[in-house]
Scaffold this active site. Structure first.
Site, mmCIF file in Angstrom:
data_model
loop_
_atom_site.group_PDB
_atom_site.id
_atom_site.type_symbol
_atom_site.label_atom_id
_atom_site.label_comp_id
_atom_site.label_asym_id
_atom_site.label_seq_id
_atom_site.Cartn_x
_atom_site.Cartn_y
_atom_site.Cartn_z
ATOM 1 N N LYS A 1 3.252 7.045 4.542
ATOM 2 C CA LYS A 1 2.316 6.011 4.093
ATOM 3 C C LYS A 1 2.887 4.651 4.433
ATOM 4 O O LYS A 1 4.032 4.339 4.095
ATOM 5 C CB LYS A 1 2.069 6.103 2.584
ATOM 6 C CG LYS A 1 1.018 5.106 2.101
ATOM 7 C CD LYS A 1 -0.358 5.471 2.614
ATOM 8 C CE LYS A 1 -1.356 4.312 2.502
ATOM 9 N NZ LYS A 1 -1.205 3.312 3.593
ATOM 10 N N THR A 2 2.079 3.856 5.101
ATOM 11 C CA THR A 2 2.450 2.481 5.419
ATOM 12 C C THR A 2 2.067 1.554 4.267
ATOM 13 O O THR A 2 1.312 1.920 3.366
ATOM 14 C CB THR A 2 1.742 1.994 6.693
ATOM 15 O OG1 THR A 2 0.327 2.130 6.507
ATOM 16 C CG2 THR A 2 2.182 2.771 7.915
ATOM 17 N N GLY A 3 2.576 0.344 4.349
ATOM 18 C CA GLY A 3 2.189 -0.720 3.428
ATOM 19 C C GLY A 3 2.447 -2.049 4.098
ATOM 20 O O GLY A 3 3.486 -2.210 4.754
ATOM 21 N N SER B 1 0.795 -1.231 0.000
ATOM 22 C CA SER B 1 0.000 0.000 0.000
ATOM 23 C C SER B 1 0.829 1.284 0.000
ATOM 24 O O SER B 1 0.265 2.372 -0.139
ATOM 25 C CB SER B 1 -0.960 0.019 1.197
ATOM 26 O OG SER B 1 -2.077 -0.811 0.932
#
Length: 269
Positions: free
Chosen positions: A217-219, A79
């Site tokens: 932003k994480t993923g 993500s």
């Protein structure tokens, strides 16, 4: 004879000055010189987990790295690709703006917060994959490939399906490449309109305090939580730091590793 000596002295002085100038330019740091690199001692922070962190001070161009070998290894972005996906979607008008809402299709997914209507901005914040998958289909294979190529995103391979290629599939990118991509976004040096880049940077705000603002932003690889990302940058009154972290674990784990490092580096008060 006196005039000849005077001329000789002047000639010698001119040659000396000329050589001094040449040497000065020859040994002066070039504008294209590589930024200095430093190794981060983060073994205790990473708690023996496999991971890497790249941190760059955009004011001084100093780069700090933990686990340099892994920092160059490519992994699926998961993500964290939402940053690039949002830029492309806005640029090609697959969505009008960050407020455009897509209606929930009624399919119950992993996280309750996903199971409702979302805007581009809220889907970024809550990492609602279905919204960005729908937008990727609207962008289409041709436009998506064109922009992934133009921004030099990792291996640029989107053959894994227009709505799945970034999810444990064909697209892969390293932490070094993620940091370079984010740096270009910060400096608005990507092939998008300024308005598009400003919008996405605003959407990425993850924590806003008096002393700093974190855009991130994480993923996470949802199949087994065996890969987590946290990419972005932090603004302080002393400058801007770009970061890219991946680790064996969730995106939340990668985020915590990043924040702990920023605190140790005294970037966060």
């Amino acid at each position: 004879m006196l005039q000849m000596n005077k001329k000789n002295r002047l000639s010698a002085a001119f040659i000396f000055i000329f050589l001094a100038v040449v040497c000065l330019f020859a040994y002066s740091p070039s504008a294209d010189a590589k930024p200095s690199s430093h190794r981060l001692e983060l073994e205790q922070t990473f708690r023996k987990s496999h991971g890497t962190l790249v941190l760059k001070n955009l004011k001084t161009d100093q780069v700090y790295t933990f686990n340099s070998g892994r920092s160059k290894q490519r992994f699926t972005p998961e993500s964290s690709f939402k940053v690039a996906n949002a830029l492309i979607g806005l640029e090609v008008k697959a969505v009008a703006d960050e407020y455009e809402v897509k209606r929930w299709d009624g399919i119950v997914r992993e996280f309750p917060v996903w199971n409702r209507d979302h805007s581009l901005a809220s889907a970024m914040r809550e990492s609602a994959i279905w919204y960005y998958q729908a937008m990727a289909r609207d962008i289409g294979q041709e436009q998506m490939q064109k922009y992934v190529n133009r921004i030099h995103y990792g291996n640029r391979d989107i053959t894994g399906g227009i709505d799945t290629f970034w999810l444990n599939s064909s697209l892969k990118i390293s932490a070094v490449e993620q940091a370079e991509f984010i740096e270009k976004l910060v400096e608005e040096n990507l092939p998008f309109q300024k308005k598009t880049m400003k919008t996405v940077k605003r959407m990425m705000i993850d924590d806003e305090q008096d002393e700093y603002t974190i855009h991130g932003k994480t993923g996470s690889r949802l199949s087994d939580m065996g890969l987590g990302w946290y990419v972005g940058y932090v603004e302080t009154d002393k400058g801007i730091w770009v970061f890219a972290t991946n680790a064996a674990g969730s995106g939340a784990f990668a985020k915590q590793l990043t924040l702990t490092t920023l605190e140790k580096m005294k970037i966060l008060n």
